[in-house]
Design a protein around this motif. Structure first.
Motif, PDB file in Angstrom:
ATOM      1  N   ARG A   1      52.773  52.547 -51.704  1.00  0.00           N
ATOM      2  CA  ARG A   1      52.173  53.840 -51.397  1.00  0.00           C
ATOM      3  C   ARG A   1      51.078  53.728 -50.353  1.00  0.00           C
ATOM      4  O   ARG A   1      50.993  54.544 -49.451  1.00  0.00           O
ATOM      5  CB  ARG A   1      51.592  54.412 -52.683  1.00  0.00           C
ATOM      6  N   LEU A   2      50.228  52.732 -50.483  1.00  0.00           N
ATOM      7  CA  LEU A   2      49.151  52.543 -49.515  1.00  0.00           C
ATOM      8  C   LEU A   2      49.723  52.221 -48.141  1.00  0.00           C
ATOM      9  O   LEU A   2      49.244  52.723 -47.134  1.00  0.00           O
ATOM     10  CB  LEU A   2      48.220  51.424 -49.980  1.00  0.00           C
ATOM     11  N   ARG A   3      50.763  51.397 -48.124  1.00  0.00           N
ATOM     12  CA  ARG A   3      51.375  51.037 -46.841  1.00  0.00           C
ATOM     13  C   ARG A   3      51.936  52.266 -46.145  1.00  0.00           C
ATOM     14  O   ARG A   3      51.839  52.401 -44.931  1.00  0.00           O
ATOM     15  CB  ARG A   3      52.462  49.991 -47.064  1.00  0.00           C
ATOM     16  N   TRP A   4      52.538  53.181 -46.899  1.00  0.00           N
ATOM     17  CA  TRP A   4      53.107  54.380 -46.292  1.00  0.00           C
ATOM     18  C   TRP A   4      52.020  55.213 -45.623  1.00  0.00           C
ATOM     19  O   TRP A   4      52.213  55.758 -44.549  1.00  0.00           O
ATOM     20  CB  TRP A   4      53.847  55.208 -47.343  1.00  0.00           C
ATOM     21  N   GLY A   5      50.855  55.310 -46.246  1.00  0.00           N
ATOM     22  CA  GLY A   5      49.740  56.038 -45.656  1.00  0.00           C
ATOM     23  C   GLY A   5      49.285  55.413 -44.349  1.00  0.00           C
ATOM     24  O   GLY A   5      48.974  56.100 -43.384  1.00  0.00           O
ATOM     25  N   ILE A   6      49.260  54.091 -44.321  1.00  0.00           N
ATOM     26  CA  ILE A   6      48.863  53.379 -43.108  1.00  0.00           C
ATOM     27  C   ILE A   6      49.898  53.599 -42.009  1.00  0.00           C
ATOM     28  O   ILE A   6      49.552  53.858 -40.854  1.00  0.00           O
ATOM     29  CB  ILE A   6      48.667  51.877 -43.404  1.00  0.00           C
ATOM     30  N   GLU A   7      51.174  53.508 -42.369  1.00  0.00           N
ATOM     31  CA  GLU A   7      52.242  53.735 -41.392  1.00  0.00           C
ATOM     32  C   GLU A   7      52.156  55.156 -40.818  1.00  0.00           C
ATOM     33  O   GLU A   7      52.311  55.360 -39.610  1.00  0.00           O
ATOM     34  CB  GLU A   7      53.612  53.528 -42.046  1.00  0.00           C
ATOM     35  N   THR A   8      51.896  56.112 -41.671  1.00  0.00           N
ATOM     36  CA  THR A   8      51.785  57.500 -41.224  1.00  0.00           C
ATOM     37  C   THR A   8      50.591  57.668 -40.289  1.00  0.00           C
ATOM     38  O   THR A   8      50.679  58.374 -39.276  1.00  0.00           O
ATOM     39  CB  THR A   8      51.646  58.434 -42.438  1.00  0.00           C
ATOM     40  N   TYR A  12      50.696  58.886 -36.392  1.00  0.00           N
ATOM     41  CA  TYR A  12      49.900  60.005 -35.910  1.00  0.00           C
ATOM     42  C   TYR A  12      49.084  59.587 -34.688  1.00  0.00           C
ATOM     43  O   TYR A  12      49.069  60.298 -33.678  1.00  0.00           O
ATOM     44  CB  TYR A  12      48.979  60.508 -37.025  1.00  0.00           C
ATOM     45  N   LEU A  13      48.403  58.441 -34.760  1.00  0.00           N
ATOM     46  CA  LEU A  13      47.592  57.975 -33.638  1.00  0.00           C
ATOM     47  C   LEU A  13      48.437  57.717 -32.391  1.00  0.00           C
ATOM     48  O   LEU A  13      48.017  58.006 -31.272  1.00  0.00           O
ATOM     49  CB  LEU A  13      46.829  56.710 -34.021  1.00  0.00           C
ATOM     50  N   LYS A  14      49.627  57.155 -32.588  1.00  0.00           N
ATOM     51  CA  LYS A  14      50.508  56.912 -31.444  1.00  0.00           C
ATOM     52  C   LYS A  14      50.883  58.219 -30.757  1.00  0.00           C
ATOM     53  O   LYS A  14      50.879  58.309 -29.534  1.00  0.00           O
ATOM     54  CB  LYS A  14      51.767  56.164 -31.889  1.00  0.00           C
ATOM     55  N   VAL A  16      49.274  61.234 -30.966  1.00  0.00           N
ATOM     56  CA  VAL A  16      48.094  61.940 -30.446  1.00  0.00           C
ATOM     57  C   VAL A  16      47.597  61.280 -29.163  1.00  0.00           C
ATOM     58  O   VAL A  16      47.206  61.959 -28.212  1.00  0.00           O
ATOM     59  CB  VAL A  16      46.976  61.964 -31.514  1.00  0.00           C
ATOM     60  N   ASN A  17      47.601  59.957 -29.119  1.00  0.00           N
ATOM     61  CA  ASN A  17      47.066  59.233 -27.968  1.00  0.00           C
ATOM     62  C   ASN A  17      48.100  58.981 -26.881  1.00  0.00           C
ATOM     63  O   ASN A  17      47.780  58.376 -25.859  1.00  0.00           O
ATOM     64  CB  ASN A  17      46.481  57.892 -28.410  1.00  0.00           C
ATOM     65  N   GLY A  18      49.295  59.437 -27.084  1.00  0.00           N
ATOM     66  CA  GLY A  18      50.321  59.230 -26.070  1.00  0.00           C
ATOM     67  C   GLY A  18      50.714  57.775 -25.922  1.00  0.00           C
ATOM     68  O   GLY A  18      50.993  57.307 -24.820  1.00  0.00           O
ATOM     69  N   LEU A  19      50.713  57.052 -27.019  1.00  0.00           N
ATOM     70  CA  LEU A  19      51.041  55.628 -26.984  1.00  0.00           C
ATOM     71  C   LEU A  19      52.493  55.347 -27.365  1.00  0.00           C
ATOM     72  O   LEU A  19      52.839  54.235 -27.758  1.00  0.00           O
ATOM     73  CB  LEU A  19      50.114  54.847 -27.928  1.00  0.00           C
ATOM     74  N   LEU A  20      53.330  56.345 -27.238  1.00  0.00           N
ATOM     75  CA  LEU A  20      54.742  56.115 -27.543  1.00  0.00           C
ATOM     76  C   LEU A  20      55.369  55.199 -26.497  1.00  0.00           C
ATOM     77  O   LEU A  20      56.232  54.385 -26.812  1.00  0.00           O
ATOM     78  CB  LEU A  20      55.494  57.445 -27.597  1.00  0.00           C
ATOM     79  N   TYR A  21      54.927  55.343 -25.264  1.00  0.00           N
ATOM     80  CA  TYR A  21      55.418  54.504 -24.181  1.00  0.00           C
ATOM     81  C   TYR A  21      54.232  53.856 -23.497  1.00  0.00           C
ATOM     82  O   TYR A  21      53.382  54.547 -22.935  1.00  0.00           O
ATOM     83  CB  TYR A  21      56.217  55.348 -23.170  1.00  0.00           C
ATOM     84  N   LEU A  22      54.173  52.557 -23.553  1.00  0.00           N
ATOM     85  CA  LEU A  22      53.071  51.829 -22.920  1.00  0.00           C
ATOM     86  C   LEU A  22      53.463  51.470 -21.486  1.00  0.00           C
ATOM     87  O   LEU A  22      54.618  51.194 -21.189  1.00  0.00           O
ATOM     88  CB  LEU A  22      52.743  50.572 -23.733  1.00  0.00           C
ATOM     89  N   HIS A  23      52.486  51.445 -20.608  1.00  0.00           N
ATOM     90  CA  HIS A  23      52.747  51.200 -19.200  1.00  0.00           C
ATOM     91  C   HIS A  23      52.623  49.734 -18.824  1.00  0.00           C
ATOM     92  O   HIS A  23      53.175  49.297 -17.830  1.00  0.00           O
ATOM     93  CB  HIS A  23      51.792  52.045 -18.355  1.00  0.00           C
ATOM     94  N   LEU A  40      38.776  56.659 -26.227  1.00  0.00           N
ATOM     95  CA  LEU A  40      38.761  58.056 -25.779  1.00  0.00           C
ATOM     96  C   LEU A  40      39.058  59.023 -26.923  1.00  0.00           C
ATOM     97  O   LEU A  40      38.450  60.093 -27.012  1.00  0.00           O
ATOM     98  CB  LEU A  40      39.771  58.262 -24.647  1.00  0.00           C
ATOM     99  N   TYR A  41      39.961  58.653 -27.799  1.00  0.00           N
ATOM    100  CA  TYR A  41      40.283  59.491 -28.959  1.00  0.00           C
ATOM    101  C   TYR A  41      39.052  59.655 -29.852  1.00  0.00           C
ATOM    102  O   TYR A  41      38.692  60.766 -30.233  1.00  0.00           O
ATOM    103  CB  TYR A  41      41.443  58.883 -29.749  1.00  0.00           C
ATOM    104  N   ASN A  42      38.392  58.529 -30.158  1.00  0.00           N
ATOM    105  CA  ASN A  42      37.202  58.582 -31.008  1.00  0.00           C
ATOM    106  C   ASN A  42      36.089  59.393 -30.356  1.00  0.00           C
ATOM    107  O   ASN A  42      35.379  60.141 -31.029  1.00  0.00           O
ATOM    108  CB  ASN A  42      36.707  57.176 -31.337  1.00  0.00           C
TER     109      ASN A  42
END
Length: 75
Positions: A1-8, A12-14, A16-23, A40-42
């Protein structure tokens, strides 16, 4: 259960921060890109929280002024 929260949270951070594709391709540059995005997000979250607090302070001041005017009128 804890791992699922971390994965989620990471997902979310990926998104929100546009980190789906790294350059970058080199590991050092990848770290730099990720850390830069997180900083920048923080900072954005910090600014949003400060703005919300400032708005609350202003609303409280307005309410206090109205109460003061009511007490003068009622007296």
């Amino acid at each position: 259960r804890l791992r699922w929260g971390i994965e989620t949270s990471f997902r979310y951070l990926k998104h929100v921060n546009g980190l789906l594709y790294l350059h970058s391709k080199k590991p050092d540059f990848l770290k730099q890109e990720i850390y830069g995005n997180l900083i920048l997000y923080n900072f954005g979250i910090f600014l949003a929280n400060e703005a919300a607090l400032e708005k609350q302070k202003q609303q409280l001041e307005i309410e206090q002024q109205h109460q003061c005017k009511r007490s003068i009128v009622d007296a």
